[in-house]
Design an enzyme around this catalytic site. Sequence first.
Site, PDB file in Angstrom:
ATOM      1  N   LYS A 196      -3.183  18.635   5.583  1.00 47.78           N
ATOM      2  CA  LYS A 196      -3.617  17.908   6.776  1.00 47.78           C
ATOM      3  C   LYS A 196      -3.933  18.916   7.859  1.00 47.78           C
ATOM      4  CE  LYS A 196      -2.112  14.482  10.134  1.00 47.78           C
ATOM      5  NZ  LYS A 196      -1.036  13.560  10.530  1.00 47.78           N
ATOM      6  N   LYS A 249      -7.057  15.857   4.321  1.00 46.61           N
ATOM      7  CA  LYS A 249      -7.417  15.086   5.503  1.00 46.61           C
ATOM      8  C   LYS A 249      -7.825  16.021   6.623  1.00 46.61           C
ATOM      9  CE  LYS A 249      -5.190  12.220   8.873  1.00 46.61           C
ATOM     10  NZ  LYS A 249      -3.958  11.786   9.423  1.00 46.61           N
TER      11      LYS A 249
HETATM   12  C1  PBG Z   1      -0.044  11.085  12.446  1.00 44.07           C
HETATM   13  C2  PBG Z   1      -1.282  10.684  11.758  1.00 44.07           C
HETATM   14  C3  PBG Z   1      -2.571  10.962  12.210  1.00 44.07           C
HETATM   15  C4  PBG Z   1      -3.438  10.343  11.347  1.00 44.07           C
HETATM   16  C5  PBG Z   1      -2.677   9.727  10.353  1.00 44.07           C
HETATM   17  N1  PBG Z   1      -1.331   9.958  10.626  1.00 44.07           N
HETATM   18  C6  PBG Z   1      -3.108  11.670  13.349  1.00 44.07           C
HETATM   19  C7  PBG Z   1      -2.487  12.727  14.055  1.00 44.07           C
HETATM   20  O1  PBG Z   1      -2.036  13.715  13.472  1.00 44.07           O
HETATM   21  O2  PBG Z   1      -2.457  12.586  15.272  1.00 44.07           O
HETATM   22  C8  PBG Z   1      -4.931  10.411  11.510  1.00 44.07           C
HETATM   23  C9  PBG Z   1      -5.708   9.297  11.018  1.00 44.07           C
HETATM   24  C10 PBG Z   1      -7.049   9.150  11.601  1.00 44.07           C
HETATM   25  O3  PBG Z   1      -7.510   9.900  12.474  1.00 44.07           O
HETATM   26  O4  PBG Z   1      -7.702   8.205  11.158  1.00 44.07           O
HETATM   27  N2  PBG Z   1       0.950  11.631  11.694  1.00 44.07           N
HETATM   28 ZN    ZN Z   2       2.643  12.108  13.086  1.00 50.13          ZN
END
Ligand code: PBG
Ligand code: ZN
Length: 325
Positions: A196, A249
Amino acid sequence: MSRFPAYRPRRLRRSEALRRLVRETRVVTEQLVQPLFVVPGDGVERAVESMPGVAQRSVDRTAEECRRLADVGVPAVLLFGIPEEKDARGRGATDPGGIIPRALHAVRRATPGLVLITDVCLCEYTDHGHCGVVREGDVDNDATLELLAAEALAHARAGADVIAPSDMMDGRVGAIRGALDAAGFSHLPIMSYAAKFASALYGPFRDAAESTPAFGDRRSYQMDPANAEEALREVALDVEEGADVVMVKPALPYLDVVRRVKERFGYPVAAYQVSGEYAMVKAAAARGWLDEARVVDESLLAIKRAGADVIITYFAKDVAARRRA
Ligand code: PBG
Ligand code: ZN
């Protein structure tokens, strides 16, 4: 390989039926996951401004939406919860009577066969919006692990089908796996957000999940967008710790990572087409600058071609409904 004029690639492009016959990649509804945002209250359905077509819904409305999703053939949802109250340790996340456990019970009743995946993280539940507990201005990795494990357990006990940790703490998959196994949930799969990246494309999501960090950013725990080798190390760790599905992601800007993860590990790979990817398409389509359906189909196809099995996308319902029609 034969050459022109013996080989003329255009021969197989002469009709849609021919093109379909030799098509290498297909996106199937059976592998799409729809993310949903659950909020407190009753009868609540609040549009998310930066994500046209996406809403925050109370538990009752979420169950209704899940019935519609099941009707068009979407097989799975990814649930995000926004609690009544936020605090420094994100207590709402581990509450067995919290927003996600309540949603799990209601959705299970409404749509018994739907695969219920729950996002496990603290950022929706902490008042500072970080994905872990903060000590002296920094997110404390090891202190966060037990909270994540407790959150995963609360979801498991309420009937989740898959646990999806998105926090990016080191060692979280192992901690969650251990807690699940010790409590009799060794059968429950973990879909880890393994690679991520600290992306600018999460902006609209933070409106939807009300999880924008109150200070700083997430670059001390999410990955540097420049690093693909490190992404492979992250995936290796999660696989060793017991991840069953590994996620990359965001999706489109990171298809090289999707491909390498698929080739290196041969595990089920999920790709998350995130909120910013969704918002860009929606914004351009609203101005008539892009054909939304065609861009969506092409982007999902590209994600599949790169090697993803599961695709998490805010377009899941639309795509499934369009194919049904
Ligand atoms: C938080 C989380 C995020 C997303 C999924 N879980 C965003 C972040 O790290 O702020 C992103 C999903 C998206 O942008 O559609 N743990
Ligand atoms: Zn988070």
